[in-house]
Design a protein around this motif. Structure first.
Motif, PDB file in Angstrom:
ATOM      1  N   LEU A 116       0.622  -1.195  -0.336  1.00 46.30           N
ATOM      2  CA  LEU A 116       0.244   0.068   0.340  1.00 46.30           C
ATOM      3  C   LEU A 116       1.258   1.408  -0.434  1.00 46.30           C
ATOM      4  O   LEU A 116       0.971   2.213  -0.644  1.00 46.30           O
ATOM      5  CB  LEU A 116      -0.832   0.076   1.228  1.00 46.30           C
ATOM      6  N   THR A 117       1.835   1.293   1.019  1.00 43.45           N
ATOM      7  CA  THR A 117       2.502   2.605   0.415  1.00 43.45           C
ATOM      8  C   THR A 117       3.292   2.471  -0.328  1.00 43.45           C
ATOM      9  O   THR A 117       3.592   3.520  -1.239  1.00 43.45           O
ATOM     10  CB  THR A 117       4.428   1.553   2.088  1.00 43.45           C
ATOM     11  N   LYS A 118       3.890   2.213  -1.180  1.00 40.42           N
ATOM     12  CA  LYS A 118       4.357   1.911  -2.714  1.00 40.42           C
ATOM     13  C   LYS A 118       3.516   2.345  -3.445  1.00 40.42           C
ATOM     14  O   LYS A 118       4.148   3.135  -4.337  1.00 40.42           O
ATOM     15  CB  LYS A 118       5.152   0.505  -3.138  1.00 40.42           C
ATOM     16  N   VAL A 119       2.382   2.176  -3.893  1.00 40.09           N
ATOM     17  CA  VAL A 119       0.708   2.499  -4.494  1.00 40.09           C
ATOM     18  C   VAL A 119       0.434   3.880  -4.067  1.00 40.09           C
ATOM     19  O   VAL A 119       1.142   4.784  -5.171  1.00 40.09           O
ATOM     20  CB  VAL A 119      -0.229   1.647  -4.254  1.00 40.09           C
ATOM     21  N   VAL A 120       1.119   4.196  -2.957  1.00 40.92           N
ATOM     22  CA  VAL A 120       1.075   5.474  -2.633  1.00 40.92           C
ATOM     23  C   VAL A 120       1.530   6.362  -2.892  1.00 40.92           C
ATOM     24  O   VAL A 120       1.997   8.145  -4.168  1.00 40.92           O
ATOM     25  CB  VAL A 120       0.107   5.695  -1.076  1.00 40.92           C
ATOM     26  N   LEU A 121       3.255   5.971  -2.470  1.00 47.68           N
ATOM     27  CA  LEU A 121       4.067   6.602  -2.899  1.00 47.68           C
ATOM     28  C   LEU A 121       4.829   7.261  -4.225  1.00 47.68           C
ATOM     29  O   LEU A 121       5.054   8.369  -4.534  1.00 47.68           O
ATOM     30  CB  LEU A 121       5.374   6.227  -2.108  1.00 47.68           C
ATOM     31  N   PHE A 122       4.896   5.608  -4.792  1.00 48.54           N
ATOM     32  CA  PHE A 122       5.075   5.805  -6.394  1.00 48.54           C
ATOM     33  C   PHE A 122       3.307   5.532  -7.629  1.00 48.54           C
ATOM     34  O   PHE A 122       3.982   5.864  -8.931  1.00 48.54           O
ATOM     35  CB  PHE A 122       6.098   4.938  -6.678  1.00 48.54           C
TER      36      PHE A 122
END
Length: 191
Positions: free
Chosen positions: A124-130
């Protein structure tokens, strides 16, 4: 992967090692944002180092276990940060998390549950960040959802199998997964 990991979270929700999960996520999630720096490194060297680390982690963990030592809270935070950095910039690094959790003494259902929570939050963090959602069209989203939903029953089957599997056998299976992951990274570096 988010659906697959989330189904493991659901299946193993009672077994999450909250302390280890919190320490790992507390340092892993913020470090994921600095991961694009990994792209500046030669991917062969990164794969070689990760593969070697994974292969060394099994005998090292066993030595520490014989000495009645394991990764403590500070070690979990440091390892979580390193994992967050690597996971933020690469795919297929979940085996590093498994190795780290095993070094912290997390085993059995708690290993699967804690890995699932950290992996879901990292995804989820990677989707939000990138901004991974921006490239997701309807066809790709449907395909991903269907594949994820197909893996969901496997989490519950795994839970049933794990309750009947002796802990030492599960540990050996997880060590084999780590060795296979290490060899896969070395293969990636070699080709």
């Amino acid at each position: 992967m988010m659906i697959s990991n989330a189904s493991r979270v659901l299946a193993f929700r009672r077994d999450v090692n909250g302390r280890t999960c919190g320490e790992c996520c507390g340092s892993a999630l913020p470090r994921a944002s600095s991961a694009p720096g990994l792209h500046a490194l030669d991917t062969r060297w990164v794969a070689l180092l990760l593969g070697a680390f994974l292969l060394i982690s099994i005998p090292l963990r066993r030595l520490l276990q014989r000495a009645q030592m394991q990764l403590g809270a500070r070690g979990e935070v440091a390892a979580g940060g390193a994992f967050g950095f690597i996971e933020g910039g690469m795919t297929g690094t979940g085996v590093i998390l498994i190795s780290m959790l095993m070094a912290a003494g997390v085993q059995g259902a708690a290993l699967i549950a804690t890995d699932a929570v950290v992996s879901t939050l990292m995804s989820l963090t990677k989707v939000v960040l990138f901004g991974g959602v921006a490239r997701l069209d309807a066809s790709l989203a449907l395909t991903g959802a269907l594949i994820g939903l197909c893996t969901t029953p496997g989490a519950f089957v795994a839970r049933a199998v794990l309750t009947r599997l002796p802990q030492h056998l599960h540990l050996r299976i997880m060590e084999a997964v780590v060795v296979f992951g290490g060899l896969a990274f070395l293969w990636r570096a070699w080709r």
